[in-house]
Each structure stands twice: as C-alpha cells, then as structure tokens.
Design a protein around this motif. Structure first.
Motif, PDB file in Angstrom:
ATOM      1  N   PHE A   1      -2.949   3.301  -2.023  1.00  8.69           N
ATOM      2  CA  PHE A   1      -1.761   2.920  -1.246  1.00  8.69           C
ATOM      3  C   PHE A   1      -0.621   2.589  -2.212  1.00  8.69           C
ATOM      4  CE2 PHE A   1      -5.336   1.835   1.570  1.00  8.69           C
ATOM      5  CZ  PHE A   1      -4.977   2.562   2.689  1.00  8.69           C
TER       6      PHE A   1
ATOM      7  N   GLY B   1      -5.370  -4.338  -5.193  1.00  8.19           N
ATOM      8  CA  GLY B   1      -6.501  -3.702  -4.532  1.00  8.19           C
ATOM      9  C   GLY B   1      -6.066  -2.519  -3.692  1.00  8.19           C
ATOM     10  N   LEU B   2      -4.975  -2.702  -2.963  1.00  8.49           N
ATOM     11  CA  LEU B   2      -4.460  -1.608  -2.137  1.00  8.49           C
ATOM     12  C   LEU B   2      -4.008  -0.438  -3.019  1.00  8.49           C
ATOM     13  CD1 LEU B   2      -2.444  -3.656   0.523  1.00  8.49           C
ATOM     14  CD2 LEU B   2      -4.479  -2.275   0.950  1.00  8.49           C
TER      15      LEU B   2
ATOM     16  N   TYR C   1      -3.678 -14.345   7.661  1.00 13.40           N
ATOM     17  CA  TYR C   1      -2.393 -13.788   8.065  1.00 13.40           C
ATOM     18  C   TYR C   1      -1.792 -13.147   6.827  1.00 13.40           C
ATOM     19  CZ  TYR C   1       2.601 -13.856   9.170  1.00 13.40           C
ATOM     20  OH  TYR C   1       3.916 -13.503   9.350  1.00 13.40           O
ATOM     21  N   LEU C   2      -1.448 -11.874   6.904  1.00  8.79           N
ATOM     22  CA  LEU C   2      -0.871 -11.190   5.739  1.00  8.79           C
ATOM     23  C   LEU C   2       0.445 -10.539   6.114  1.00  8.79           C
ATOM     24  CD1 LEU C   2      -4.256 -10.248   5.740  1.00  8.79           C
ATOM     25  CD2 LEU C   2      -3.512  -9.867   3.398  1.00  8.79           C
ATOM     26  N   GLU C   3       1.389 -10.602   5.195  1.00  9.90           N
ATOM     27  CA  GLU C   3       2.632  -9.861   5.353  1.00  9.90           C
ATOM     28  C   GLU C   3       2.645  -8.755   4.310  1.00  9.90           C
ATOM     29  OE1 GLU C   3       5.350 -13.577   7.009  1.00  9.90           O
ATOM     30  OE2 GLU C   3       5.750 -12.734   5.032  1.00  9.90           O
ATOM     31  N   VAL C   4       2.638  -7.511   4.761  1.00 12.78           N
ATOM     32  CA  VAL C   4       2.595  -6.366   3.851  1.00 12.78           C
ATOM     33  C   VAL C   4       3.904  -5.587   3.971  1.00 12.78           C
ATOM     34  CG1 VAL C   4       1.380  -4.239   3.245  1.00 12.78           C
ATOM     35  CG2 VAL C   4       0.090  -6.193   4.128  1.00 12.78           C
ATOM     36  N   SER C   5       4.661  -5.530   2.886  1.00 11.43           N
ATOM     37  CA  SER C   5       5.896  -4.747   2.870  1.00 11.43           C
ATOM     38  C   SER C   5       5.588  -3.393   2.264  1.00 11.43           C
ATOM     39  CB  SER C   5       6.978  -5.442   2.040  1.00 11.43           C
ATOM     40  OG  SER C   5       7.174  -6.749   2.520  1.00 11.43           O
ATOM     41  N   LEU C   6       6.027  -2.343   2.931  1.00  8.63           N
ATOM     42  CA  LEU C   6       5.722  -1.001   2.421  1.00  8.63           C
ATOM     43  C   LEU C   6       6.823  -0.014   2.758  1.00  8.63           C
ATOM     44  CD1 LEU C   6       3.097   0.807   4.680  1.00  8.63           C
ATOM     45  CD2 LEU C   6       4.171  -1.328   5.360  1.00  8.63           C
ATOM     46  N   GLU C   7       6.892   1.028   1.933  1.00  8.85           N
ATOM     47  CA  GLU C   7       7.783   2.155   2.200  1.00  8.85           C
ATOM     48  C   GLU C   7       7.020   3.163   3.056  1.00  8.85           C
ATOM     49  OE1 GLU C   7      10.818   2.285   1.445  1.00  8.85           O
ATOM     50  OE2 GLU C   7      11.115   0.912  -0.235  1.00  8.85           O
TER      51      GLU C   7
ATOM     52  N   THR D   1       2.282 -20.120   5.897  1.00 15.47           N
ATOM     53  CA  THR D   1       2.636 -19.199   4.811  1.00 15.47           C
ATOM     54  C   THR D   1       3.133 -19.989   3.612  1.00 15.47           C
ATOM     55  OG1 THR D   1       4.799 -18.993   5.865  1.00 15.47           O
ATOM     56  CG2 THR D   1       3.236 -17.207   6.235  1.00 15.47           C
TER      57      THR D   1
ATOM     58  N   GLY E   1      -8.380 -17.814  10.593  1.00 13.02           N
ATOM     59  CA  GLY E   1      -8.281 -16.411  10.209  1.00 13.02           C
ATOM     60  C   GLY E   1      -7.311 -16.228   9.068  1.00 13.02           C
TER      61      GLY E   1
ATOM     62  N   LEU F   1      -9.554  -2.502   3.385  1.00  7.92           N
ATOM     63  CA  LEU F   1      -9.502  -3.647   2.474  1.00  7.92           C
ATOM     64  C   LEU F   1      -9.184  -4.980   3.154  1.00  7.92           C
ATOM     65  CD1 LEU F   1      -9.486  -4.245  -0.751  1.00  7.92           C
ATOM     66  CD2 LEU F   1      -7.051  -4.559  -0.365  1.00  7.92           C
TER      67      LEU F   1
ATOM     68  N   LEU G   1      -6.734   1.653  -4.210  1.00  8.54           N
ATOM     69  CA  LEU G   1      -7.283   2.500  -3.145  1.00  8.54           C
ATOM     70  C   LEU G   1      -6.338   3.657  -2.805  1.00  8.54           C
ATOM     71  CD1 LEU G   1      -8.766  -0.125  -0.654  1.00  8.54           C
ATOM     72  CD2 LEU G   1     -10.030   1.491  -2.065  1.00  8.54           C
TER      73      LEU G   1
ATOM     74  N   VAL H   1      -4.347  -8.671  -3.670  1.00  7.70           N
ATOM     75  CA  VAL H   1      -4.510  -7.738  -2.548  1.00  7.70           C
ATOM     76  C   VAL H   1      -3.650  -6.497  -2.788  1.00  7.70           C
ATOM     77  CG1 VAL H   1      -4.087  -7.398  -0.077  1.00  7.70           C
ATOM     78  CG2 VAL H   1      -5.105  -9.531  -0.860  1.00  7.70           C
TER      79      VAL H   1
ATOM     80  N   ASP I   1       2.610   2.950  -1.776  1.00 10.39           N
ATOM     81  CA  ASP I   1       3.897   2.603  -1.171  1.00 10.39           C
ATOM     82  C   ASP I   1       4.013   1.133  -0.799  1.00 10.39           C
ATOM     83  OD1 ASP I   1       4.712   5.210  -1.408  1.00 10.39           O
ATOM     84  OD2 ASP I   1       4.000   5.786   0.592  1.00 10.39           O
ATOM     85  N   VAL I   2       3.032   0.334  -1.242  1.00 10.96           N
ATOM     86  CA  VAL I   2       3.074  -1.094  -0.922  1.00 10.96           C
ATOM     87  C   VAL I   2       4.010  -1.803  -1.898  1.00 10.96           C
ATOM     88  CG1 VAL I   2       1.725  -3.207  -0.724  1.00 10.96           C
ATOM     89  CG2 VAL I   2       0.742  -1.038   0.007  1.00 10.96           C
ATOM     90  N   MET I   3       4.989  -2.483  -1.362  1.00  9.82           N
ATOM     91  CA  MET I   3       5.981  -3.164  -2.211  1.00  9.82           C
ATOM     92  C   MET I   3       5.578  -4.610  -2.494  1.00  9.82           C
ATOM     93  SD  MET I   3       8.320  -0.955  -2.793  1.00  9.82           S
ATOM     94  CE  MET I   3       7.262   0.474  -2.691  1.00  9.82           C
ATOM     95  N   ASP I   4       5.010  -5.257  -1.494  1.00  4.12           N
ATOM     96  CA  ASP I   4       4.716  -6.678  -1.645  1.00  4.12           C
ATOM     97  C   ASP I   4       3.657  -7.094  -0.619  1.00  4.12           C
ATOM     98  OD1 ASP I   4       5.149  -9.243  -2.787  1.00  4.12           O
ATOM     99  OD2 ASP I   4       6.361  -9.819  -1.056  1.00  4.12           O
ATOM    100  N   VAL I   5       2.825  -8.049  -1.007  1.00  4.31           N
ATOM    101  CA  VAL I   5       1.859  -8.622  -0.070  1.00  4.31           C
ATOM    102  C   VAL I   5       1.900 -10.136  -0.215  1.00  4.31           C
ATOM    103  CG1 VAL I   5      -0.566  -8.762   0.643  1.00  4.31           C
ATOM    104  CG2 VAL I   5       0.326  -6.611  -0.231  1.00  4.31           C
ATOM    105  N   ARG I   6       1.986 -10.823   0.895  1.00  2.00           N
ATOM    106  CA  ARG I   6       1.898 -12.285   0.887  1.00  2.00           C
ATOM    107  C   ARG I   6       0.741 -12.668   1.814  1.00  2.00           C
ATOM    108  NH1 ARG I   6       5.049 -15.112  -2.701  1.00  2.00           N
ATOM    109  NH2 ARG I   6       5.451 -16.800  -1.233  1.00  2.00           N
ATOM    110  N   VAL I   7      -0.079 -13.586   1.348  1.00  2.00           N
ATOM    111  CA  VAL I   7      -1.260 -13.978   2.132  1.00  2.00           C
ATOM    112  C   VAL I   7      -1.071 -15.390   2.677  1.00  2.00           C
ATOM    113  CG1 VAL I   7      -3.747 -14.377   2.080  1.00  2.00           C
ATOM    114  CG2 VAL I   7      -2.765 -12.502   0.758  1.00  2.00           C
ATOM    115  N   GLY I   8      -1.344 -15.555   3.947  1.00  2.00           N
ATOM    116  CA  GLY I   8      -1.250 -16.874   4.566  1.00  2.00           C
ATOM    117  C   GLY I   8      -2.475 -17.161   5.403  1.00  2.00           C
ATOM    118  N   LYS I   9      -2.383 -18.217   6.183  1.00  2.00           N
ATOM    119  CA  LYS I   9      -3.488 -18.579   7.063  1.00  2.00           C
ATOM    120  C   LYS I   9      -3.058 -18.429   8.517  1.00  2.00           C
ATOM    121  CE  LYS I   9      -3.792 -22.489   4.959  1.00  2.00           C
ATOM    122  NZ  LYS I   9      -4.031 -23.902   4.656  1.00  2.00           N
TER     123      LYS I   9
END
Lengths: 82, 82
Positions: free
Chosen positions: A31, A25-26, B42-48, A9, B40, B66, A29, A22, A33-41
């Motif tokens: 969504f 993008g959400l 790995y994503l961390e998605v924070s949401l309400e 990460t 692959g 997505l 579509l 991302v 209620d998404v507060m934050d997105v972090r992308v890792g491997k």
C-alpha cells in the motif's frame, strides 16, 4: 439505557509511533499510497442514566477521569439511546 | 487525498478483558451505572487514490490484511475527501 461511542485520539502535536508502525506495515504489504496513519482508541460504554443530559455528563466525566489522558489525548463521543 | 476513519471492534461473541478492566476502573471511581464497556481501535488513514471507489477498495483491503483480525474482529469505516 444509553450507549456512548467514545473516540480517543492523540493530540495532533503528539508523535504516534504506533501509527508509524502501522503505516510501515501497510507499505510493506504494497500500500504505497498511504500518507499518514494515526491510531486511537474506540470504546462503547453502555450505561443507565435518568436522561440524555445526565448520560452526557457522566460520559464527559469518565472521559476526563479515566478514558483519556487529557495531557496528550483528545476525546469526543456520540450518545445513542436504547 | 482521502481520509478513512476506521473502527475495529471485537466480535460480540469474543470476551473483552480490556473492556472488563475499564468497567472495573470506572466503578472504582464511583460510576456505578456502567453496564458494559467494549474496547476497540480507531484509526485515521490518509491516502492518495484516484477516486472514492478506489480509496474504498484500498481501505477494505487494508482492513482485511492488516488493520483487523477477521477471526475475532469486525471493522467498519467512513471515507472523507480532502
């Protein structure tokens, strides 16, 4: 035979433009209620090793040398047998 | 607030050239005991969300629409509260 599940990460202080894309993008579509997105491997590494300790040391080395960039990324991994 | 840890992997039958490249890279660094590498996301998605069930349904939808390509990828996720 061991299988390492490796998660790489971005460090929390590093900006994540891919995560922002991302998130947008959400949102587009619907969504909202998404507060934050972090992308890792995520990597699955299968390897031969003498024992679990040996496997752990090998994977630790791989993470430091190739699988992650220690300047901007953190890593963690789980080891499974068989 | 919920945090979803999302793992997206190529289906086992799909070739993974990125994994092959990482395996070759590891071999060239002297890691000769590596049998296989699969890469692959790995994503961390924070949401309400109203509750955990609501959060689960939202993330399930995000994965289908997505975060993954259901034709070639599998996904799974864990939900954490707070």
């Amino acid at each position: 035979m061991y299988k390492a599940l490796v998660y790489v990460t971005l460090k929390p202080s590093i900006l994540d433009p891919q995560g922002t894309a991302v998130k947008k993008g959400l949102e587009s579509l619907g969504f909202s209620d998404v507060m934050d997105v972090r992308v890792g491997k995520y990597l699955e590494v299968s390897l031969e090793a003498e024992d679990k300790q040996d496997a752990r040391e090998q994977v630790e080395e791989m993470c430091k040398k190739l699988l992650s960039n220690p300047v901007i990324e953190d890593y963690r991994f789980e080891l499974m047998e068989g």
